[in-house]
Design a protein around this motif. Structure first.
Motif, PDB file in Angstrom:
ATOM      1  N   UNK A  16      53.623 -15.417 -34.803  1.00 16.77           N
ATOM      2  CA  UNK A  16      51.996 -16.456 -34.919  1.00 16.77           C
ATOM      3  C   UNK A  16      51.676 -15.271 -33.912  1.00 16.77           C
ATOM      4  N   UNK A  17      51.798 -13.940 -34.720  1.00 17.26           N
ATOM      5  CA  UNK A  17      50.570 -12.931 -33.470  1.00 17.26           C
ATOM      6  C   UNK A  17      48.729 -13.174 -34.013  1.00 17.26           C
ATOM      7  N   UNK A  18      48.055 -13.075 -33.592  1.00 21.82           N
ATOM      8  CA  UNK A  18      46.609 -13.868 -34.281  1.00 21.82           C
ATOM      9  C   UNK A  18      46.356 -12.278 -35.577  1.00 21.82           C
ATOM     10  N   UNK A  19      46.708 -11.121 -34.817  1.00 23.24           N
ATOM     11  CA  UNK A  19      47.216  -9.959 -36.498  1.00 23.24           C
ATOM     12  C   UNK A  19      47.563 -10.478 -37.051  1.00 23.24           C
ATOM     13  N   UNK A  75      46.390   1.549 -47.463  1.00 27.41           N
ATOM     14  CA  UNK A  75      46.686   0.832 -47.082  1.00 27.41           C
ATOM     15  C   UNK A  75      45.655   0.069 -45.746  1.00 27.41           C
ATOM     16  N   UNK A  76      46.368  -1.194 -45.255  1.00 30.93           N
ATOM     17  CA  UNK A  76      45.550  -1.769 -44.136  1.00 30.93           C
ATOM     18  C   UNK A  76      46.400  -1.892 -43.114  1.00 30.93           C
ATOM     19  N   UNK A  77      46.062  -1.518 -42.064  1.00 28.58           N
ATOM     20  CA  UNK A  77      46.423  -1.724 -40.513  1.00 28.58           C
ATOM     21  C   UNK A  77      45.644  -2.595 -39.534  1.00 28.58           C
ATOM     22  N   UNK A  78      46.685  -3.678 -39.225  1.00 28.67           N
ATOM     23  CA  UNK A  78      46.299  -4.757 -38.197  1.00 28.67           C
ATOM     24  C   UNK A  78      46.385  -4.463 -37.218  1.00 28.67           C
ATOM     25  N   UNK A  79      45.762  -4.215 -36.258  1.00 31.50           N
ATOM     26  CA  UNK A  79      45.707  -3.791 -34.822  1.00 31.50           C
ATOM     27  C   UNK A  79      45.753  -4.650 -33.586  1.00 31.50           C
ATOM     28  N   UNK A  80      46.536  -4.729 -32.626  1.00 36.02           N
ATOM     29  CA  UNK A  80      45.814  -4.869 -31.091  1.00 36.02           C
ATOM     30  C   UNK A  80      46.079  -4.539 -30.403  1.00 36.02           C
TER      31      UNK A  80
END
Length: 187
Positions: A16-19, A75-80
């Motif tokens: 469930x992370x926002x990222x 590529x798309x990286x989504x990071x906290x």
């Protein structure tokens, strides 16, 4: 027009992370003709070890990651941000994708980063570190940046795709990424 395939890697393994929700938003707002897929096996990729990464070796998790990245146009990286930098799971993925150096699955491929955090900083340090690491690994980092700060305040219980501002910003970044792949008409 050919279908553009974007592979998203999410730096938080929490369901469930926002990222993860931002990656889902990216898939929902991607331009027509774009298939954005979230890679589901980052937690199964072993830590990079040159002793096992030898020609002919079968490496569960890493082989799937490399194959998915090789098939993607971008590529798309989504990071906290964990302790002021990119999470180990994303750095590890970049390490696997960079090998063999110069011809890995990320070489010369358009890449973009979205960072998000409850802090006002928006995980900017992780964002910058991810972009640097991707560049060194051989990826072509697009000239588009998005750091989303104060996510708890900005989103509350709302999914990011329900927030018009966030959905618009994510859509703009994905559009820039697809355009960088050379496959977006009317960029």
């Amino acid at each position: 027009m050919a279908q553009t395939r974007v592979l998203a890697l999410v730096g938080s393994l929490r369901t469930g992370s926002v990222n993860r929700q931002i990656a889902e938003t990216a898939a929902a707002v991607a331009p027509e003709g774009t298939e954005l897929t979230i890679f589901e096996g980052l937690g199964d990729v072993p830590f990079y070890n040159e002793d096992v990464d030898v020609p002919g070796a079968t490496i569960a998790g890493a082989d799937e990651l490399r194959a998915a990245a090789a098939e993607a146009d971008a590529l798309l990286l989504v990071t906290p941000e964990y302790n002021g930098t990119v999470p180990a799971v994303l750095k590890n993925a970049i390490d696997w994708l960079s090998r063999p150096y110069g011809s890995g699955a990320i070489a010369n491929k358009p890449v973009a980063v979205i960072s998000a955090s409850p802090s006002r900083n928006g995980a900017k340090w992780a964002h910058d570190d991810a972009r640097k690491s991707l560049r060194v690994a051989g990826g072509t980092v697009v000239d588009a940046e998005l750091s989303i700060g104060s996510t708890s305040h900005k989103l509350g219980e709302q999914h990011p795709r329900e927030n018009a501002e966030v959905a618009r910003e994510v859509g703009e970044l994905v559009r820039a990424l697809v355009a960088a792949s050379g496959q977006l008409v009317n960029a």
